[in-house]
Enzyme design. Structure first.
Site, PDB file in Angstrom:
ATOM      1  N   HIS A  55      46.857  88.202  36.969  1.00 42.67           N
ATOM      2  CA  HIS A  55      45.769  87.357  36.454  1.00 42.67           C
ATOM      3  C   HIS A  55      45.160  86.565  37.600  1.00 42.67           C
ATOM      4  O   HIS A  55      45.694  86.549  38.705  1.00 42.67           O
ATOM      5  CB  HIS A  55      46.252  86.456  35.316  1.00 42.67           C
ATOM      6  CG  HIS A  55      47.213  85.374  35.716  1.00 42.67           C
ATOM      7  ND1 HIS A  55      48.485  85.641  36.169  1.00 42.67           N
ATOM      8  CD2 HIS A  55      47.086  84.023  35.725  1.00 42.67           C
ATOM      9  CE1 HIS A  55      49.096  84.502  36.432  1.00 42.67           C
ATOM     10  NE2 HIS A  55      48.273  83.508  36.187  1.00 42.67           N
ATOM     11  N   HIS A  57      44.590  83.385  38.525  1.00 46.34           N
ATOM     12  CA  HIS A  57      44.894  82.047  39.062  1.00 46.34           C
ATOM     13  C   HIS A  57      45.217  82.109  40.558  1.00 46.34           C
ATOM     14  O   HIS A  57      45.896  83.023  41.025  1.00 46.34           O
ATOM     15  CB  HIS A  57      46.058  81.424  38.283  1.00 46.34           C
ATOM     16  CG  HIS A  57      45.637  80.927  36.920  1.00 46.34           C
ATOM     17  ND1 HIS A  57      46.524  80.685  35.901  1.00 46.34           N
ATOM     18  CD2 HIS A  57      44.401  80.616  36.437  1.00 46.34           C
ATOM     19  CE1 HIS A  57      45.848  80.256  34.833  1.00 46.34           C
ATOM     20  NE2 HIS A  57      44.570  80.209  35.134  1.00 46.34           N
ATOM     21  N   ASP A  59      47.224  80.604  42.480  1.00 48.70           N
ATOM     22  CA  ASP A  59      48.612  80.685  42.954  1.00 48.70           C
ATOM     23  C   ASP A  59      49.202  82.086  42.762  1.00 48.70           C
ATOM     24  O   ASP A  59      50.366  82.320  43.105  1.00 48.70           O
ATOM     25  CB  ASP A  59      49.496  79.613  42.298  1.00 48.70           C
ATOM     26  CG  ASP A  59      49.635  79.772  40.804  1.00 48.70           C
ATOM     27  OD1 ASP A  59      48.641  80.135  40.145  1.00 48.70           O
ATOM     28  OD2 ASP A  59      50.743  79.552  40.275  1.00 48.70           O
ATOM     29  N   HIS A  60      48.392  83.015  42.253  1.00 48.59           N
ATOM     30  CA  HIS A  60      48.828  84.411  42.118  1.00 48.59           C
ATOM     31  C   HIS A  60      48.003  85.381  42.969  1.00 48.59           C
ATOM     32  O   HIS A  60      48.465  86.473  43.276  1.00 48.59           O
ATOM     33  CB  HIS A  60      48.783  84.849  40.642  1.00 48.59           C
ATOM     34  CG  HIS A  60      49.798  84.131  39.801  1.00 48.59           C
ATOM     35  ND1 HIS A  60      50.921  84.755  39.306  1.00 48.59           N
ATOM     36  CD2 HIS A  60      49.892  82.828  39.427  1.00 48.59           C
ATOM     37  CE1 HIS A  60      51.650  83.864  38.636  1.00 48.59           C
ATOM     38  NE2 HIS A  60      51.052  82.690  38.707  1.00 48.59           N
ATOM     39  N   HIS A 113      47.349  83.209  28.280  1.00 45.72           N
ATOM     40  CA  HIS A 113      47.378  82.286  29.423  1.00 45.72           C
ATOM     41  C   HIS A 113      46.017  82.323  30.115  1.00 45.72           C
ATOM     42  O   HIS A 113      45.410  81.287  30.377  1.00 45.72           O
ATOM     43  CB  HIS A 113      48.510  82.694  30.351  1.00 45.72           C
ATOM     44  CG  HIS A 113      48.620  81.889  31.611  1.00 45.72           C
ATOM     45  ND1 HIS A 113      49.006  80.577  31.622  1.00 45.72           N
ATOM     46  CD2 HIS A 113      48.381  82.223  32.909  1.00 45.72           C
ATOM     47  CE1 HIS A 113      49.004  80.126  32.868  1.00 45.72           C
ATOM     48  NE2 HIS A 113      48.624  81.105  33.670  1.00 45.72           N
ATOM     49  N   ASP A 130      52.293  84.977  34.264  1.00 50.14           N
ATOM     50  CA  ASP A 130      52.516  83.678  33.618  1.00 50.14           C
ATOM     51  C   ASP A 130      52.416  83.774  32.092  1.00 50.14           C
ATOM     52  O   ASP A 130      52.003  82.811  31.441  1.00 50.14           O
ATOM     53  CB  ASP A 130      51.489  82.654  34.119  1.00 50.14           C
ATOM     54  CG  ASP A 130      51.748  82.220  35.551  1.00 50.14           C
ATOM     55  OD1 ASP A 130      52.778  82.626  36.131  1.00 50.14           O
ATOM     56  OD2 ASP A 130      50.916  81.469  36.088  1.00 50.14           O
ATOM     57  N   HIS A 168      57.179  82.366  37.883  1.00 51.43           N
ATOM     58  CA  HIS A 168      57.643  81.039  38.289  1.00 51.43           C
ATOM     59  C   HIS A 168      59.125  80.824  37.963  1.00 51.43           C
ATOM     60  O   HIS A 168      59.647  81.396  37.010  1.00 51.43           O
ATOM     61  CB  HIS A 168      56.857  79.939  37.546  1.00 51.43           C
ATOM     62  CG  HIS A 168      55.427  79.821  37.968  1.00 51.43           C
ATOM     63  ND1 HIS A 168      55.015  78.987  38.980  1.00 51.43           N
ATOM     64  CD2 HIS A 168      54.320  80.438  37.519  1.00 51.43           C
ATOM     65  CE1 HIS A 168      53.698  79.091  39.125  1.00 51.43           C
ATOM     66  NE2 HIS A 168      53.257  79.963  38.242  1.00 51.43           N
TER      67      HIS A 168
HETATM   68 ZN   LIG Z   1      48.637  81.343  35.830  1.00 52.75          ZN
END
Ligand SMILES: [Zn+2]
Length: 256
Positions: A55, A57, A59-60, A113, A130, A168
């Protein structure tokens, strides 16, 4: 027997970038930061062959441009999201042969999400970003409780021995909520002890198995009388519909 091994590369505070390895080849899932990936590939003498993204985001996917600057590799990601450098846009039931891995993965759409979130599943492995966490689930940033409940249900229907590689290290805090919401479930205390032992040794608590998730993850147990009661207590009215139970549990955890 597939010879792929999977190693965690830690990033930021609690992200895992999963590295699939076969011989000298490597593929990374959700590289939010290029630095730790480049360090790992260098230290292990590995060649990056591809990037998978679940996805959009940061942080990915934030590390993808820097990885592509060094390695000209394909990037597999969700069709409905904006992923830097994407070369192969994927949706439900698409299949990919993961470069260098002799591994075929199937795509499962799991919105909730984020709107276009996907999972990769095959050979007993699940990379679910996530959406499903160990003993928890992602927050609903772009989707509805009904979407997230349906997404989690489609993951829960996969074989029990499936290994769950999520994005995570949230297991221990998730277990605190699970223990409050599902106090009489003996599986939760066992998982908390195992998680503490793993973390004390400096190891990830992941992967978990879907069998363990179905036994202890409150967000996969919205049909269970104990969770229905907890959700109803939080909502202040009697809930029966699994989506309403899910929504109340998710809202309760947001304020936990
Ligand atoms: Zn995420």
């Amino acid at each position: 027997m597939n010879t792929v091994t999977i190693a965690p590369i830690r990033a930021f505070k609690d992200n895992y970038i999963w590295c699939l390895r076969r011989g000298r080849s490597a593929v990374v899932v959700d590289p939010g930061d290029a630095g730790p990936v480049l360090d790992y590939l260098g230290a292990e003498g590995l060649q990056l062959e591809a990037v998978l993204a679940t996805h959009h985001h940061a942080d990915h996917v934030g590390g993808i441009p820097k990885l592509l600057a060094k390695y000209n590799v394909p990037v597999f990601g969700p069709k409905r999201e904006n992923i830097p450098g994407i070369t192969r846009k994927l949706a439900q039931d698409d299949e990919i042969d993961v470069p260098g891995m002799d591994l075929r993965l199937r795509v499962i759409d799991i919105p909730g999400h984020t709107a276009g979130h996907i999972a990769f599943f095959g050979e007993g492995l699940l990379f679910c970003g996530d959406t499903l966490f160990s003993c928890g689930c992602g927050r609903l940033f772009e989707g509805t409780p009904a979407q997230m409940h349906a997404s989690l249900s489609s993951l829960a229907a996969l074989p029990g021995e499936t290994l769950v590689y999520c994005g995570h290290e949230y297991t221990l805090s998730n277990l605190r909520f699970a223990a409050a919401a599902d106090a009489a479930n003996p599986a939760i205390a066992l998982r908390a002890a195992a998680a503490r032992a793993a973390l004390d040794r400096g190891n990830p608590t992941l992967p978990s198995t879907l069998r363990d998730e179905c036994a202890s993850n409150p967000f996969l147990r919205t049909h269970d009388p104990a969770l229905i009661e907890s959700a109803s207590r939080f909502a202040g009215r009697s809930l029966t519909d699994p989506v309403q139970v899910f929504a109340a549990l998710r809202q309760c955890k947001d304020g936990f």
